[in-house]
Motif scaffolding. Structure first.
Motif, PDB file in Angstrom:
ATOM      1  N   ILE A   1       0.837  -1.203   0.000  1.00 28.62           N
ATOM      2  CA  ILE A   1       0.000   0.000   0.000  1.00 28.62           C
ATOM      3  C   ILE A   1       0.868   1.248   0.000  1.00 28.62           C
ATOM      4  N   ASP A   2       1.786   1.361   0.950  1.00 29.57           N
ATOM      5  CA  ASP A   2       2.604   2.573   1.062  1.00 29.57           C
ATOM      6  C   ASP A   2       3.464   2.796  -0.172  1.00 29.57           C
ATOM      7  N   GLY A   3       4.032   1.721  -0.703  1.00 30.00           N
ATOM      8  CA  GLY A   3       4.948   1.858  -1.820  1.00 30.00           C
ATOM      9  C   GLY A   3       4.272   1.949  -3.171  1.00 30.00           C
ATOM     10  N   MET A   4       3.158   1.231  -3.339  1.00 27.76           N
ATOM     11  CA  MET A   4       2.566   1.096  -4.671  1.00 27.76           C
ATOM     12  C   MET A   4       1.190   1.752  -4.807  1.00 27.76           C
ATOM     13  N   ASN A   5       0.463   1.900  -3.716  1.00 25.85           N
ATOM     14  CA  ASN A   5      -0.897   2.457  -3.765  1.00 25.85           C
ATOM     15  C   ASN A   5      -1.122   3.335  -2.538  1.00 25.85           C
ATOM     16  N   THR A   6      -0.342   4.388  -2.455  1.00 23.41           N
ATOM     17  CA  THR A   6      -0.251   5.184  -1.237  1.00 23.41           C
ATOM     18  C   THR A   6      -1.588   5.783  -0.807  1.00 23.41           C
ATOM     19  N   LEU A   7      -1.858   5.673   0.489  1.00 24.03           N
ATOM     20  CA  LEU A   7      -3.061   6.244   1.091  1.00 24.03           C
ATOM     21  C   LEU A   7      -2.799   7.698   1.477  1.00 24.03           C
ATOM     22  N   VAL A   8      -3.758   8.570   1.152  1.00 21.44           N
ATOM     23  CA  VAL A   8      -3.605  10.007   1.390  1.00 21.44           C
ATOM     24  C   VAL A   8      -4.703  10.466   2.347  1.00 21.44           C
ATOM     25  N   ARG A   9      -4.365  11.392   3.236  1.00 22.62           N
ATOM     26  CA  ARG A   9      -5.343  11.893   4.204  1.00 22.62           C
ATOM     27  C   ARG A   9      -6.531  12.547   3.523  1.00 22.62           C
ATOM     28  N   GLY A  10      -7.735  12.107   3.896  1.00 19.44           N
ATOM     29  CA  GLY A  10      -8.949  12.624   3.277  1.00 19.44           C
ATOM     30  C   GLY A  10      -9.430  11.778   2.117  1.00 19.44           C
ATOM     31  N   GLN A  11      -8.710  10.701   1.814  1.00 22.09           N
ATOM     32  CA  GLN A  11      -9.053   9.825   0.693  1.00 22.09           C
ATOM     33  C   GLN A  11     -10.030   8.740   1.147  1.00 22.09           C
ATOM     34  N   LYS A  12     -10.728   8.163   0.192  1.00 21.46           N
ATOM     35  CA  LYS A  12     -11.534   6.963   0.424  1.00 21.46           C
ATOM     36  C   LYS A  12     -10.971   5.869  -0.480  1.00 21.46           C
ATOM     37  N   LEU A  13     -10.343   4.856   0.126  1.00 22.52           N
ATOM     38  CA  LEU A  13      -9.635   3.815  -0.614  1.00 22.52           C
ATOM     39  C   LEU A  13     -10.124   2.454  -0.142  1.00 22.52           C
ATOM     40  N   PRO A  14     -11.038   1.816  -0.883  1.00 23.66           N
ATOM     41  CA  PRO A  14     -11.622   0.548  -0.423  1.00 23.66           C
ATOM     42  C   PRO A  14     -10.693  -0.635  -0.636  1.00 23.66           C
ATOM     43  N   ILE A  15     -10.935  -1.698   0.108  1.00 26.06           N
ATOM     44  CA  ILE A  15     -10.257  -2.980  -0.081  1.00 26.06           C
ATOM     45  C   ILE A  15     -11.267  -3.956  -0.662  1.00 26.06           C
ATOM     46  N   PHE A  16     -10.971  -4.485  -1.856  1.00 27.54           N
ATOM     47  CA  PHE A  16     -11.812  -5.471  -2.518  1.00 27.54           C
ATOM     48  C   PHE A  16     -11.267  -6.859  -2.181  1.00 27.54           C
ATOM     49  N   SER A  17     -12.076  -7.661  -1.522  1.00 23.43           N
ATOM     50  CA  SER A  17     -11.629  -8.983  -1.101  1.00 23.43           C
ATOM     51  C   SER A  17     -12.666 -10.022  -1.526  1.00 23.43           C
ATOM     52  N   GLY A  18     -12.488 -11.241  -1.056  1.00 22.59           N
ATOM     53  CA  GLY A  18     -13.422 -12.314  -1.357  1.00 22.59           C
ATOM     54  C   GLY A  18     -13.689 -13.135  -0.110  1.00 22.59           C
ATOM     55  N   SER A  19     -14.698 -13.968  -0.170  1.00 22.06           N
ATOM     56  CA  SER A  19     -15.055 -14.789   0.983  1.00 22.06           C
ATOM     57  C   SER A  19     -13.892 -15.711   1.357  1.00 22.06           C
ATOM     58  N   GLY A  20     -13.540 -15.723   2.640  1.00 19.84           N
ATOM     59  CA  GLY A  20     -12.484 -16.594   3.119  1.00 19.84           C
ATOM     60  C   GLY A  20     -11.095 -16.015   3.041  1.00 19.84           C
TER      61      GLY A  20
ATOM     62  N   PRO B   1      -8.065 -13.168   3.921  1.00 26.05           N
ATOM     63  CA  PRO B   1      -7.716 -12.557   5.216  1.00 26.05           C
ATOM     64  C   PRO B   1      -7.796 -11.033   5.225  1.00 26.05           C
ATOM     65  N   HIS B   2      -8.915 -10.483   4.731  1.00 21.56           N
ATOM     66  CA  HIS B   2      -9.068  -9.030   4.753  1.00 21.56           C
ATOM     67  C   HIS B   2      -9.197  -8.512   6.182  1.00 21.56           C
ATOM     68  N   SER B   3      -9.719  -9.336   7.077  1.00 20.07           N
ATOM     69  CA  SER B   3      -9.816  -8.918   8.482  1.00 20.07           C
ATOM     70  C   SER B   3      -8.433  -8.719   9.084  1.00 20.07           C
ATOM     71  N   ASP B   4      -7.502  -9.619   8.742  1.00 19.06           N
ATOM     72  CA  ASP B   4      -6.130  -9.477   9.247  1.00 19.06           C
ATOM     73  C   ASP B   4      -5.481  -8.208   8.697  1.00 19.06           C
ATOM     74  N   LEU B   5      -5.751  -7.921   7.414  1.00 17.40           N
ATOM     75  CA  LEU B   5      -5.203  -6.705   6.816  1.00 17.40           C
ATOM     76  C   LEU B   5      -5.814  -5.465   7.458  1.00 17.40           C
ATOM     77  N   ALA B   6      -7.127  -5.519   7.728  1.00 14.74           N
ATOM     78  CA  ALA B   6      -7.795  -4.387   8.383  1.00 14.74           C
ATOM     79  C   ALA B   6      -7.206  -4.132   9.766  1.00 14.74           C
ATOM     80  N   LEU B   7      -6.974  -5.214  10.523  1.00 16.96           N
ATOM     81  CA  LEU B   7      -6.383  -5.073  11.856  1.00 16.96           C
ATOM     82  C   LEU B   7      -4.958  -4.524  11.768  1.00 16.96           C
ATOM     83  N   GLN B   8      -4.210  -4.991  10.775  1.00 17.68           N
ATOM     84  CA  GLN B   8      -2.843  -4.511  10.609  1.00 17.68           C
ATOM     85  C   GLN B   8      -2.815  -3.014  10.333  1.00 17.68           C
ATOM     86  N   ILE B   9      -3.705  -2.559   9.459  1.00 18.27           N
ATOM     87  CA  ILE B   9      -3.766  -1.131   9.141  1.00 18.27           C
ATOM     88  C   ILE B   9      -4.215  -0.332  10.367  1.00 18.27           C
ATOM     89  N   ALA B  10      -5.240  -0.830  11.067  1.00 23.41           N
ATOM     90  CA  ALA B  10      -5.731  -0.128  12.257  1.00 23.41           C
ATOM     91  C   ALA B  10      -4.642  -0.018  13.320  1.00 23.41           C
TER      92      ALA B  10
END
Length: 474
Positions: free
Chosen positions: A133-152, A154-163
């Motif tokens: 994310i930081d290197g290739m798809n940088t998040l900017v303050r005030g942005q809305k950047l969704p995560i597209f995942s699938g059933s099963g 580990p998007h929850s793990d990624l969400a926790l890591q970011i939080a």
């Protein structure tokens, strides 16, 4: 307040009642059942003589003898800085065993749209500690950047890591008066299982992230109607902390698919004419009302940044939920099933991922000036390596040139050394870019046609030198 005992129909999560006065849209309702229970609801539709009420706790126990009271106000979120560190249910009530909330204010959860003239353009970096994310798809303050995942996946793990890891670089925290803006995380969970909720809370408490967070929990067995309120509660809290208390707020909403399923359930109960795949025709507008609450306001130090997470049904990004989300937001991060099966953590596929505001948040100032060039060159090299993998399946690796084999090696190393960092590794941006240069040094200098010559001279590792992959953060 007027009280009625005029319920005419109960349909799913909806209650219909006859009235003899004008009732406002979104007005809050209390329904007292014959058993003495008091349930809360909201006016979903109001016409002459009849209102439709969506009941947050479900319609169990309600019959035609129940009493309906209209409170004359819309739903409000009690807000205070003391909400940080608290865990609330989907309707904003404490469920952590702590004291009742003593609010500084009560704010309408529908919120107000930010005047486009007053919007400040997002162009300041948020570090997530995730290289993909930081290197290739940088998040900017005030942005809305969704995560597209699938059933099963580990998007929850990624969400926790970011939080857990998200931060504003120290050199950019100071405002004009020399005082820093603090960072906060609002975590809104919709329709998650009890097991997921326990995992979230254990991680928040173990890492200490809860101290700077406000958590809203709507579980899978909670009423679907409450799911439509949860993100608005979370965003109202975020706006208060950002624009009244000068926090930089990151809002993580998971799972938006469950939210949209709740919209479809309510639409079916109202017997609305369905749109694509049975979802309401107004779903685009509804999602836009949520996503567009991200942003910055001129003259205010704080900001609201959104990372909505959604699971694509059947991994189909043409499904209405990811399709409409992609139109509204400024890019997307893809969680890939093939990478996940190879054990890559987090399994972020950078090729279809995109941050449309990345160029505005990198370069001069906070990040190194070579950031954009490194990102562009790695993207191009990885894309070529991916194409060559398909060719290898046909002709074999021996039939490829030395140049092609170097791109294949680059693609393998990119996934294993750059993307695969684990869910517990927090990489500084400097480390991410150093790894990027180590990888680019696998290629001949003449292949680096997207990088400025001065950067090549400064950062490129010569072929005869030993290539060292930076693993300090690992």
């Amino acid at each position: 307040m007027k009280e009625y005992q005029t319920i005419t129909e109960i349909s799913g999560p909806l209650v219909y009642a006859e009235v003899d006065e004008d009732i406002g849209y979104n007005e809050i309702v209390e329904i007292e059942t014959p058993q003495g229970d008091t349930l809360r609801g909201q006016v979903l539709e109001s016409s002459e003589g009849l209102v439709a009420i969506q009941v947050f706790e479900g319609t169990s126990g309600i019959d035609q003898n129940a009493s309906v009271r209209f409170l004359g106000e819309t739903m409000k979120m009690p807000v205070t800085e003391d909400l940080l560190g608290r865990v609330l249910d989907g309707s904003g009530r404490p469920i952590d065993g702590g004291p009742e909330i003593v609010p500084d204010d009560r704010i309408d959860i529908v919120g107000e749209a930010i005047n486009p003239y007053s919007r400040d353009y997002p162009e300041e970096f948020i570090q997530t500690g995730v290289s993909a994310i930081d290197g290739m798809n940088t998040l900017v303050r005030g942005q809305k950047l969704p995560i597209f995942s699938g059933s099963g996946l580990p998007h929850s793990d990624l969400a926790l890591q970011i939080a857990r890891q998200a931060s504003v670089p120290e050199e950019d925290e100071e405002s004009e008066d020399g005082e820093g803006s603090e960072f906060a995380v609002i975590f809104g969970a919709m329709g998650i299982t009890q097991e997921e909720a326990n995992e979230f809370m254990e991680d928040f408490e173990r890492t200490g992230a809860l101290e700077r967070s406000v958590v809203f929990m709507n579980l899978a067995d909670d009423p679907a109607v409450e799911r439509t309120v949860t993100p608005r509660m979370a965003l109202t809290t975020a706006e208060y902390l950002a624009f009244e208390k000068d926090y930089h707020v990151l809002v993580i909403l998971t799972d938006m698919t469950n939210y949209c399923e709740a919209l479809r359930e309510i639409g079916a109960a109202r017997e609305e004419v369905p749109g694509r795949r049975g979802y309401p025709g107004y779903m685009y507008t509804d999602l836009a009302q949520l996503y567009e609450r991200a942003g910055r306001i001129e003259g205010r130090e704080g900001s609201v940044t959104q990372i909505p997470i959604l699971t694509m049904p059947g991994d189909d990004d043409t499904h209405p939920i990811p399709d409409l989300t992609g139109y509204i937001t400024e890019g997307q991060i893809y969680v890939d099933r093939d990478l996940e099966s190879q054990g890559v953590q987090p399994p972020v596929d950078v090729l279809p991922s995109l941050s449309r505001l990345m160029d505005d948040g990198i370069g001069e100032g906070l990040t190194r000036e070579d950031h954009a060039d490194v990102s562009d060159q790695m993207y191009a090299a990885y894309a070529e390596g991916e194409d060559l993998r398909d060719l290898v399946n046909i002709v074999g690796r021996e039939a490829l040139s030395e140049r092609d084999n170097k791109y294949l090696d680059f693609a393998d190393a990119f996934e294993s050394e750059f993307v695969d960092q684990g869910f517990k590794t927090n990489r500084e941006l400097e480390t991410t870019l150093e790894i990027g240069w180590d990888l680019l040094s696998m290629l001949p200098k003449e292949e680096l046609n997207r990088v400025d010559e001065e950067f090549i001279e400064e950062y490129y590792r010569e072929e005869d030198s030993e290539r060292e992959v930076v693993e300090a953060a690992d």
